[in-house]
Design a protein around this motif. Structure first.
Motif, PDB file in Angstrom:
ATOM      1  N   ALA A  64      28.348  40.272  52.481  1.00 41.28           N
ATOM      2  CA  ALA A  64      27.635  39.144  51.903  1.00 41.28           C
ATOM      3  C   ALA A  64      28.427  38.519  50.775  1.00 41.28           C
ATOM      4  O   ALA A  64      29.215  39.186  50.095  1.00 41.28           O
ATOM      5  CB  ALA A  64      26.274  39.597  51.393  1.00 41.28           C
ATOM      6  N   LEU A  65      28.191  37.234  50.564  1.00 38.86           N
ATOM      7  CA  LEU A  65      28.766  36.503  49.446  1.00 38.86           C
ATOM      8  C   LEU A  65      27.802  36.639  48.278  1.00 38.86           C
ATOM      9  O   LEU A  65      26.637  36.232  48.368  1.00 38.86           O
ATOM     10  CB  LEU A  65      28.950  35.027  49.827  1.00 38.86           C
ATOM     11  CG  LEU A  65      29.568  34.128  48.767  1.00 38.86           C
ATOM     12  CD1 LEU A  65      30.993  34.586  48.464  1.00 38.86           C
ATOM     13  CD2 LEU A  65      29.549  32.695  49.223  1.00 38.86           C
ATOM     14  N   THR A  66      28.267  37.225  47.186  1.00 40.47           N
ATOM     15  CA  THR A  66      27.357  37.535  46.084  1.00 40.47           C
ATOM     16  C   THR A  66      28.068  37.398  44.742  1.00 40.47           C
ATOM     17  O   THR A  66      29.299  37.414  44.670  1.00 40.47           O
ATOM     18  CB  THR A  66      26.791  38.958  46.238  1.00 40.47           C
ATOM     19  OG1 THR A  66      25.910  39.226  45.157  1.00 40.47           O
ATOM     20  CG2 THR A  66      27.877  39.997  46.276  1.00 40.47           C
ATOM     21  N   GLY A  67      27.260  37.275  43.703  1.00 46.29           N
ATOM     22  CA  GLY A  67      27.784  37.234  42.344  1.00 46.29           C
ATOM     23  C   GLY A  67      27.919  38.622  41.737  1.00 46.29           C
ATOM     24  O   GLY A  67      28.557  38.800  40.705  1.00 46.29           O
ATOM     25  N   ARG A  68      27.295  39.622  42.373  1.00 44.30           N
ATOM     26  CA  ARG A  68      27.411  41.013  41.926  1.00 44.30           C
ATOM     27  C   ARG A  68      28.441  41.714  42.803  1.00 44.30           C
ATOM     28  O   ARG A  68      28.336  41.686  44.025  1.00 44.30           O
ATOM     29  CB  ARG A  68      26.090  41.756  42.090  1.00 44.30           C
ATOM     30  CG  ARG A  68      24.980  41.246  41.267  1.00 44.30           C
ATOM     31  CD  ARG A  68      23.761  42.104  41.411  1.00 44.30           C
ATOM     32  NE  ARG A  68      23.473  42.423  42.808  1.00 44.30           N
ATOM     33  CZ  ARG A  68      22.700  43.425  43.204  1.00 44.30           C
ATOM     34  NH1 ARG A  68      22.160  44.205  42.314  1.00 44.30           N
ATOM     35  NH2 ARG A  68      22.464  43.638  44.464  1.00 44.30           N
ATOM     36  N   LEU A  69      29.381  42.352  42.199  1.00 39.49           N
ATOM     37  CA  LEU A  69      30.382  43.075  42.973  1.00 39.49           C
ATOM     38  C   LEU A  69      29.851  44.460  43.302  1.00 39.49           C
ATOM     39  O   LEU A  69      29.379  45.169  42.430  1.00 39.49           O
ATOM     40  CB  LEU A  69      31.686  43.174  42.185  1.00 39.49           C
ATOM     41  CG  LEU A  69      32.331  41.836  41.845  1.00 39.49           C
ATOM     42  CD1 LEU A  69      33.605  42.051  41.064  1.00 39.49           C
ATOM     43  CD2 LEU A  69      32.595  41.044  43.100  1.00 39.49           C
ATOM     44  N   ARG A  70      29.901  44.806  44.575  1.00 39.27           N
ATOM     45  CA  ARG A  70      29.407  46.093  45.053  1.00 39.27           C
ATOM     46  C   ARG A  70      30.383  46.635  46.081  1.00 39.27           C
ATOM     47  O   ARG A  70      30.855  45.901  46.925  1.00 39.27           O
ATOM     48  CB  ARG A  70      28.050  45.931  45.743  1.00 39.27           C
ATOM     49  CG  ARG A  70      27.007  45.272  44.938  1.00 39.27           C
ATOM     50  CD  ARG A  70      25.811  44.879  45.753  1.00 39.27           C
ATOM     51  NE  ARG A  70      25.198  45.998  46.448  1.00 39.27           N
ATOM     52  CZ  ARG A  70      24.128  45.886  47.188  1.00 39.27           C
ATOM     53  NH1 ARG A  70      23.547  44.724  47.336  1.00 39.27           N
ATOM     54  NH2 ARG A  70      23.624  46.930  47.797  1.00 39.27           N
ATOM     55  N   SER A  71      30.649  47.892  46.033  1.00 39.18           N
ATOM     56  CA  SER A  71      31.397  48.623  47.042  1.00 39.18           C
ATOM     57  C   SER A  71      32.748  47.989  47.337  1.00 39.18           C
ATOM     58  O   SER A  71      33.494  47.681  46.431  1.00 39.18           O
ATOM     59  CB  SER A  71      30.548  48.776  48.310  1.00 39.18           C
ATOM     60  OG  SER A  71      31.121  49.733  49.154  1.00 39.18           O
ATOM     61  N   GLU A  77      39.311  37.362  52.221  1.00 36.28           N
ATOM     62  CA  GLU A  77      38.283  36.383  52.575  1.00 36.28           C
ATOM     63  C   GLU A  77      37.845  35.581  51.359  1.00 36.28           C
ATOM     64  O   GLU A  77      37.655  34.365  51.435  1.00 36.28           O
ATOM     65  CB  GLU A  77      37.079  37.095  53.208  1.00 36.28           C
ATOM     66  CG  GLU A  77      36.049  36.175  53.792  1.00 36.28           C
ATOM     67  CD  GLU A  77      36.570  35.391  54.989  1.00 36.28           C
ATOM     68  OE1 GLU A  77      36.021  34.295  55.219  1.00 36.28           O
ATOM     69  OE2 GLU A  77      37.490  35.846  55.673  1.00 36.28           O
ATOM     70  N   SER A  78      37.710  36.227  50.214  1.00 36.01           N
ATOM     71  CA  SER A  78      37.314  35.532  48.993  1.00 36.01           C
ATOM     72  C   SER A  78      38.390  34.560  48.546  1.00 36.01           C
ATOM     73  O   SER A  78      38.094  33.447  48.097  1.00 36.01           O
ATOM     74  CB  SER A  78      37.026  36.539  47.875  1.00 36.01           C
ATOM     75  OG  SER A  78      35.921  37.346  48.200  1.00 36.01           O
ATOM     76  N   THR A  83      36.202  31.465  46.708  1.00 29.13           N
ATOM     77  CA  THR A  83      34.892  31.732  46.111  1.00 29.13           C
ATOM     78  C   THR A  83      35.004  32.357  44.726  1.00 29.13           C
ATOM     79  O   THR A  83      34.032  32.346  43.968  1.00 29.13           O
ATOM     80  CB  THR A  83      34.065  32.663  47.004  1.00 29.13           C
ATOM     81  OG1 THR A  83      34.769  33.878  47.192  1.00 29.13           O
ATOM     82  CG2 THR A  83      33.789  32.023  48.348  1.00 29.13           C
ATOM     83  N   LEU A  84      36.178  32.892  44.388  1.00 27.29           N
ATOM     84  CA  LEU A  84      36.336  33.529  43.080  1.00 27.29           C
ATOM     85  C   LEU A  84      36.294  32.513  41.947  1.00 27.29           C
ATOM     86  O   LEU A  84      35.967  32.852  40.813  1.00 27.29           O
ATOM     87  CB  LEU A  84      37.651  34.319  43.048  1.00 27.29           C
ATOM     88  CG  LEU A  84      37.753  35.466  44.054  1.00 27.29           C
ATOM     89  CD1 LEU A  84      39.127  36.111  43.995  1.00 27.29           C
ATOM     90  CD2 LEU A  84      36.673  36.499  43.802  1.00 27.29           C
ATOM     91  N   LEU A  85      36.586  31.232  42.247  1.00 32.56           N
ATOM     92  CA  LEU A  85      36.526  30.177  41.225  1.00 32.56           C
ATOM     93  C   LEU A  85      35.092  29.933  40.761  1.00 32.56           C
ATOM     94  O   LEU A  85      34.868  29.476  39.639  1.00 32.56           O
ATOM     95  CB  LEU A  85      37.124  28.878  41.783  1.00 32.56           C
ATOM     96  CG  LEU A  85      38.592  28.960  42.226  1.00 32.56           C
ATOM     97  CD1 LEU A  85      39.025  27.671  42.884  1.00 32.56           C
ATOM     98  CD2 LEU A  85      39.469  29.294  41.035  1.00 32.56           C
ATOM     99  N   THR A  86      34.125  30.234  41.613  1.00 32.64           N
ATOM    100  CA  THR A  86      32.712  30.041  41.254  1.00 32.64           C
ATOM    101  C   THR A  86      32.044  31.364  40.854  1.00 32.64           C
ATOM    102  O   THR A  86      30.817  31.461  40.870  1.00 32.64           O
ATOM    103  CB  THR A  86      31.944  29.427  42.445  1.00 32.64           C
ATOM    104  OG1 THR A  86      32.055  30.311  43.567  1.00 32.64           O
ATOM    105  CG2 THR A  86      32.491  28.058  42.794  1.00 32.64           C
ATOM    106  N   ALA A  87      32.845  32.359  40.519  1.00 33.04           N
ATOM    107  CA  ALA A  87      32.366  33.688  40.092  1.00 33.04           C
ATOM    108  C   ALA A  87      31.530  34.351  41.179  1.00 33.04           C
ATOM    109  O   ALA A  87      30.526  35.007  40.910  1.00 33.04           O
ATOM    110  CB  ALA A  87      31.594  33.599  38.785  1.00 33.04           C
TER     111      ALA A  87
END
Length: 116
Positions: A64-71, A77-78, A83-87
């Motif tokens: 999933a694309l999320t603002g919380r980093l997990r696992s 892909e990011s 997508t990292l520019l939008t945190a």
């Protein structure tokens, strides 16, 4: 000479090494006239036991694309989608859910029997 309907049930639980299941379902409490009556009783009592014990749960893999980093972080892909520019970032993780094949089978069987 007629064979009681409960006998094949006990033979099958023994053959499939599920003797503990035979004890949870009281098939000898009331005499069953037909195999369908016996199977209906097994389904009702088995479903009641499962619901009291709780439905099965298992870990289901998700991405999933999320603002919380997990696992796990699939950075390629990011970076490709920037997508990292939008945190935000893509994360691959395992989620504990009730939506597993055993529960889906039980649900679809009960739904089919109710609508048939």
């Amino acid at each position: 000479m007629s064979i009681p309907v409960q006998n094949p049930y006990h033979l099958l639980t023994y053959a499939w090494d599920q003797l503990y299941e035979a004890d949870e379902v009281a098939v000898t409490a009331e005499p069953a006239d037909s195999l369908l009556d016996l199977l209906a009783r097994v389904l009702v009592q088995g479903t009641t036991h499962v619901l009291k014990r709780g439905l099965a749960r298992d870990y289901v893999p998700e991405v999933a694309l999320t603002g919380r980093l997990r696992s796990k972080l699939p950075l390629s892909e990011s970076i490709r989608q920037q997508t990292l520019l939008t945190a935000r970032g893509w994360c691959a993780f395992d989620e504990l859910r009730h939506d597993v094949s055993v529960n889906r089978l039980l649900k679809s069987t009960l739904h089919y029997l109710l609508t048939a």
